[in-house]
Enzyme design. Structure first.
Site, mmCIF file in Angstrom:
data_model
loop_
_atom_site.group_PDB
_atom_site.id
_atom_site.type_symbol
_atom_site.label_atom_id
_atom_site.label_comp_id
_atom_site.label_asym_id
_atom_site.label_seq_id
_atom_site.Cartn_x
_atom_site.Cartn_y
_atom_site.Cartn_z
ATOM 1 C CG HIS A 8 4.109 4.184 8.683
ATOM 2 N ND1 HIS A 8 4.196 4.878 7.615
ATOM 3 C CD2 HIS A 8 3.546 2.694 8.141
ATOM 4 C CE1 HIS A 8 3.781 4.146 6.505
ATOM 5 N NE2 HIS A 8 3.381 3.034 6.716
ATOM 6 N NE ARG A 20 7.254 0.708 4.458
ATOM 7 C CZ ARG A 20 6.010 0.255 4.582
ATOM 8 N NH1 ARG A 20 5.956 -1.004 4.480
ATOM 9 N NH2 ARG A 20 4.982 1.038 5.210
ATOM 10 N NE ARG A 67 -2.015 -2.323 2.614
ATOM 11 C CZ ARG A 67 -2.100 -3.438 2.375
ATOM 12 N NH1 ARG A 67 -3.388 -3.793 1.676
ATOM 13 N NH2 ARG A 67 -1.456 -4.419 2.589
ATOM 14 C CB THR A 68 3.563 2.602 2.156
ATOM 15 O OG1 THR A 68 2.645 2.069 3.538
ATOM 16 C CG2 THR A 68 4.156 3.889 2.355
ATOM 17 C CE LYS A 70 28.724 -3.175 -8.311
ATOM 18 N NZ LYS A 70 29.128 -1.958 -9.104
#
Ligand code: NCD
Length: 333
Positions: free
Chosen positions: A147, A114, A64-65, A93
């Site tokens: 959030h 996120r 959703r986000t 790397k």
């Protein structure tokens, strides 16, 4: 904390948003929603930010986000690039996170991120503030911690649901589930302090109860709250119940096995006890705590809540890039 008159740049913590800024953002979101309904309005939105690019750096799972931010960008004409799997970037790397971030910032105008790491969004913003071409960092979920954009869409959903009934002011909001490890309940609780005479009820087994730091913060800010493990004693007092999922991914040794879903879930029996004008919210994805049969009840608000997420994120990007003045008048569009 920035006040509502300062421009919005990084979005890191729900406490950045005072009441004026919340009301302003909700108003703008409604205006944008209305605009997007007509072809002319939608086209006007598309022409606002075609010269901007966004990076979606989502190294923690998201449906959703991620989709709502991506679509919010596209509604405004912003082009997007993404990293969802760190093994496809030079971090694999051995490049440091800081160097990778600085590299992303060279190519885009905003980084929406996120991550598993608590505080990583803030760390990224601090790094940006030290370089020559800083870009805003938007925290789309950082570990168990915060959030903020979810909290904004939750506020918008609550305000819309209680329209004509005084909005959020004076309401009793229950939070149920894994409150200890869930960042959504935490972030929304902080924002509830911005409203008058709100009561919060934290409903969870002792081991999953809301963190002491947040409870102390609420007490220090004069917010009425109570904690209980008896869901059925509270249901008829609630205007809204914010149901959350067990955050199993943060288990270090089988903690989730202790959670008794039979005592902490919403189904037909609980619906019968909830007041008629109340609403059921959930940030989703759901687990056994929310019976899919609740979906058919008019009090189920979570599908509208997820769509609200896209609109509030459009509004947030409009604010970050300072183009509100370029929006056409809703009546004429
Ligand atoms: C939440 C999250 O990621 O914290 N989901 C979301 O963003 N809608 C809730 C969760 O995963 O439990």
């Amino acid at each position: 904390m920035s006040d509502s008159s300062s421009p919005l740049f990084h979005v890191l913590d729900p406490r950045q948003f005072d009441r004026r800024r919340l009301d302003d953002l909700c108003g703008l979101t409604t205006r944008i929603r209305q605009l997007a309904k007509s072809r002319l309005g939608a086209r006007a939105l598309q022409t606002l930010l075609p010269h901007k690019r966004a990076m979606l750096y989502f190294t923690q799972p998201s449906t959703r986000t991620y989709l709502s931010f991506e679509n919010a960008c596209h509604l405004l004409g912003i082009r997007t690039t993404e990293i969802r799997d760190p093994s496809t970037s030079s971090e694999f790397k051995g490049e440091s996170f800081e160097d990778s971030l600085r590299t992303f910032s060279s190519y885009v105008d905003v980084i929406i991120m996120r991550t598993w790491g608590e505080g990583l969004a803030r760390h990224s913003a601090d790094l940006m503030d030290r370089i020559r071409r800083p870009v805003p960092i938007v925290n789309a979920g950082s570990g168990q911690d915060a959030h903020p954009t979810q909290a904004l869409l939750d506020v918008y959903t609550l305000e819309r649901s209680f329209e004509g009934r005084g909005g959020i002011d004076g309401k009793t909001i229950g939070f149920m589930g894994d409150l200890k490890r869930g960042r959504t309940a935490r972030s929304l609780s902080y924002l509830m302090e911005r409203y008058r005479d709100v009561r919060l009820v934290f409903i969870a087994p002792e081991a999953f109860q809301m963190g002491r730091d947040l409870l102390d913060w609420l007490a220090g800010h004069g917010v009425h709250y109570s904690c209980t493990d008896r869901l059925h004693d509270t249901l008829d007092t609630l205007d809204a119940i914010y149901v959350t999922r067990l955050q199993k991914e943060y288990d270090t040794g089988g903690e989730s096995d202790e959670f008794d879903h039979r005592r902490f879930s919403i189904g037909a029996r609980e619906l019968a006890a909830l007041p008629e004008g109340s609403i059921v919210m959930h940030p989703l994805p759901r687990g056994p705590e929310l019976d899919p049969r609740v979906d058919d009840d008019p009090r189920a608000m979570y599908w509208r809540q997820e769509r609200n997420g896209m609109w509030i994120r459009v509004a947030l990007l409009v604010k970050i890039f300072g183009v509100e003045e370029d929006l056409p008048d809703g009546q004429r569009a």
